[in-house]
Design an enzyme around this catalytic site. Structure first.
Site, PDB file in Angstrom:
ATOM      1  N   HIS A 179      -4.177  18.450 -25.657  1.00 20.77           N
ATOM      2  CA  HIS A 179      -4.083  16.986 -25.558  1.00 20.77           C
ATOM      3  C   HIS A 179      -5.305  16.250 -26.112  1.00 20.77           C
ATOM      4  CE1 HIS A 179      -0.461  17.787 -23.400  1.00 20.77           C
ATOM      5  NE2 HIS A 179      -0.284  16.539 -23.034  1.00 20.77           N
ATOM      6  N   GLU A 204       5.955  19.472 -25.348  1.00 20.32           N
ATOM      7  CA  GLU A 204       5.404  19.711 -24.001  1.00 20.32           C
ATOM      8  C   GLU A 204       5.945  21.027 -23.423  1.00 20.32           C
ATOM      9  OE1 GLU A 204       3.050  18.167 -22.385  1.00 20.32           O
ATOM     10  OE2 GLU A 204       2.882  16.213 -23.357  1.00 20.32           O
ATOM     11  N   HIS A 238      -4.390  13.340 -28.523  1.00 16.82           N
ATOM     12  CA  HIS A 238      -4.762  11.932 -28.304  1.00 16.82           C
ATOM     13  C   HIS A 238      -5.517  11.395 -29.519  1.00 16.82           C
ATOM     14  CE1 HIS A 238      -4.497  12.650 -23.684  1.00 16.82           C
ATOM     15  NE2 HIS A 238      -3.335  12.312 -24.199  1.00 16.82           N
ATOM     16  N   LYS A 298       1.418  11.382 -10.945  1.00 14.98           N
ATOM     17  CA  LYS A 298       0.562  10.506 -11.763  1.00 14.98           C
ATOM     18  C   LYS A 298       1.372   9.270 -12.141  1.00 14.98           C
ATOM     19  CE  LYS A 298      -2.702  13.577 -14.064  1.00 14.98           C
ATOM     20  NZ  LYS A 298      -3.076  14.139 -15.378  1.00 14.98           N
ATOM     21  N   LYS A 325       4.577  23.290 -13.564  1.00 18.56           N
ATOM     22  CA  LYS A 325       3.861  22.099 -13.099  1.00 18.56           C
ATOM     23  C   LYS A 325       3.824  22.038 -11.567  1.00 18.56           C
ATOM     24  CE  LYS A 325       2.806  17.414 -13.795  1.00 18.56           C
ATOM     25  NZ  LYS A 325       2.888  16.244 -14.635  1.00 18.56           N
ATOM     26  N   ASN A 351      -3.373  19.746 -19.761  1.00 22.27           N
ATOM     27  CA  ASN A 351      -3.792  18.945 -20.928  1.00 22.27           C
ATOM     28  C   ASN A 351      -4.088  19.831 -22.145  1.00 22.27           C
ATOM     29  OD1 ASN A 351      -3.647  16.451 -19.551  1.00 22.27           O
ATOM     30  ND2 ASN A 351      -5.538  16.996 -18.492  1.00 22.27           N
ATOM     31  N   HIS A 394       4.038  11.207 -28.657  1.00 21.50           N
ATOM     32  CA  HIS A 394       3.032  12.025 -27.977  1.00 21.50           C
ATOM     33  C   HIS A 394       3.328  13.529 -28.055  1.00 21.50           C
ATOM     34  CE1 HIS A 394       0.163  13.306 -25.006  1.00 21.50           C
ATOM     35  NE2 HIS A 394       1.130  13.778 -24.245  1.00 21.50           N
ATOM     36  N   GLU A 436      -6.016  16.776  -9.861  1.00 18.95           N
ATOM     37  CA  GLU A 436      -6.666  17.186 -11.111  1.00 18.95           C
ATOM     38  C   GLU A 436      -8.175  17.367 -10.978  1.00 18.95           C
ATOM     39  OE1 GLU A 436      -4.923  15.451 -14.714  1.00 18.95           O
ATOM     40  OE2 GLU A 436      -6.849  15.731 -15.691  1.00 18.95           O
ATOM     41  N   ARG A 466      -5.269  21.739 -12.630  1.00 15.12           N
ATOM     42  CA  ARG A 466      -4.297  20.811 -13.230  1.00 15.12           C
ATOM     43  C   ARG A 466      -4.740  20.373 -14.625  1.00 15.12           C
ATOM     44  NH1 ARG A 466      -0.953  15.897 -10.267  1.00 15.12           N
ATOM     45  NH2 ARG A 466       0.144  15.209 -12.143  1.00 15.12           N
ATOM     46  N   ARG A 483       0.823  -1.233   0.000  1.00 13.69           N
ATOM     47  CA  ARG A 483       0.000   0.000   0.000  1.00 13.69           C
ATOM     48  C   ARG A 483       0.848   1.271   0.000  1.00 13.69           C
ATOM     49  NH1 ARG A 483      -3.107  -3.081   3.772  1.00 13.69           N
ATOM     50  NH2 ARG A 483      -4.835  -4.060   2.652  1.00 13.69           N
TER      51      ARG A 483
HETATM   52  N1  GLY Z   1       0.721  15.320 -17.636  1.00 18.30           N
HETATM   53  C1  GLY Z   1      -0.258  16.129 -17.050  1.00 18.30           C
HETATM   54  C2  GLY Z   1      -0.348  16.011 -15.575  1.00 18.30           C
HETATM   55  O1  GLY Z   1       0.506  15.416 -14.952  1.00 18.30           O
HETATM   56  O2  GLY Z   1      -1.280  16.477 -15.002  1.00 18.30           O
END
Ligand code: GLY
Length: 358
Positions: free
Chosen positions: A241, A178, A245, A136, A220, A238, A258, A230, A234, A114
């Site tokens: 994106h 990016e 995508h 993430k 970031k 994107n 990407h 998010e 946040r 965990r």
């Molecule tokens: N790649 C976008 C984020 O980490 O929120």
């Protein structure tokens, strides 16, 4: 250990170093934990394993390069490695590699017992400005990329641009896609910095790269501090994106890197912002195009020279299934000005169709 460049408060805090990595820092971090293990991209480990200093002698699990490591089989192997080496919740897993490696290692660290501590040494530009920061983690499913994951904040991220020296040019370019997104979201000075540095970035100049990493990572960190899971701001990360995508899906995953699809997506987002009359500076799409070209990046679908250009219907269907939006309703991020954007904006299929064809 010297002070981190930036920090996301929490318990533990997530610290980011944008500097030439000193193995002594890793050793100091290791001393805070009962055991240390390494999960590394096998190619990167061969090229840059020495950056780990004495930690190179710790238990090491090598994974295939790139997206191939983001599978259930690889996750299981990573978890078995944690078990075999007796890691506990008080242990540290260090990842060495690009965004795929930190995604897999971060998820294994989130799940094993965990949750144990993870620290990342990103070795791609995308990893240094984006993927390794903010917690993430994910693996892919047949149904789509990044569908199985967790938020698990790294204790530390070490972004050393010297590790980018061996990056294939196409990966550097993808990272620059990016970085441009961060320039648009960062504001007037951030965008102007990229315009000034474009030629040096393409040439791989370390000072220009360090400035770009600071720009992207700084933005970031600031956003993730405010919205770690998010729920709101946040989502701005994107930008472009939803379009990107769709390009990746229609071209077949792995065909268009990407960050390169993101470059086209950014231009689409700006055209949509102008068409919806929310963009204050009407000349920004042309300025963006100039910057993208200076960085060797595409700015429209034709530039990608796909074997089969997708129809606007194909692209719309792909957007309607984008996992970031509500089912069947693609959502977009539109720019009001450099440094000001809004998220969750619906657009008509007809308008999006016209924009693809400009
Ligand atoms: N790649 C976008 C984020 O980490 O929120």
């Amino acid at each position: 250990m010297i002070s981190p460049t930036l920090s996301i408060p929490g318990n533990p805090p997530s610290d980011l170093w944008v500097a030439d990595l000193d193995p002594g820092w890793l050793e100091t971090l290791a001393q805070e934990h009962d055991r240390v293990a390494v999960l590394a991209d096998e190619d990167v480990h061969r090229l840059h394993g020495s950056c780990l200093g004495s930690l190179q002698e710790r238990a090491t699990h090598l994974v295939p390069p790139g997206e191939a490591c983001k599978s259930f089989d690889q996750l299981q192997a990573a978890l078995e490695f944690c078990a075999t080496n007796g890691l506990s919740r008080g242990s540290l897993l260090i990842t060495l590699g690009g965004g795929a490696t930190s995604d897999l290692g971060g998820l294994a660290a989130a799940l094993f017992k965990r949750g144990l501590t993870v620290a990342h040494i990103p070795t791609t530009l995308v990893g240094q400005v984006d993927a390794a920061i903010g917690g993430k983690t994910a693996i892919d499913m047949r149904a789509g990329k990044n569908l199985v994951g967790a938020f698990h904040m790294p204790r530390a991220v070490f972004a050393d641009v010297r590790l980018l020296r061996t990056l294939p040019p196409v990966e550097l370019q993808a990272g620059l896609g990016e970085v441009v997104k961060c320039g648009l979201l960062g504001g007037k000075e951030a965008f102007a910095q990229l315009e000034r540095d474009a030629a040096d970035l393409v040439a791989g100049d370390p000072d220009a790269l360090r400035r770009a990493v600071l720009l992207g990572a700084g933005l970031k960190v600031e956003i993730v501090k405010e919205d770690p899971r998010e729920q709101g701001r946040r989502k701005l990360l994107n930008l472009g994106h939803t379009f990107a995508h769709a390009i990746e899906t229609c071209a077949g995953h792995g065909t268009v890197p990407h960050g390169i699809a993101v470059a086209v997506g950014l231009q689409m987002a700006l055209r949509a912002s102008r068409a919806k009359k929310i963009l204050t500076d009407q000349a920004l799409p042309e300025r963006l195009e100039k910057l993208l070209r200076a960085l060797g990046l595409p700015s429209n679908l034709d530039d990608l020279q796909l074997q089969k250009t997708p129809t606007t219907g194909d692209l719309w269907r792909a957007m309607a299934h984008d996992k970031k939006g509500a089912v069947g309703k693609p959502e977009f991020i539109l720019l009001k000005d450099l440094g000001a954007a809004e998220w969750g904006v619906p657009l008509d299929q007809a308008l999006v169709g016209e924009l693809w064809n400009l």
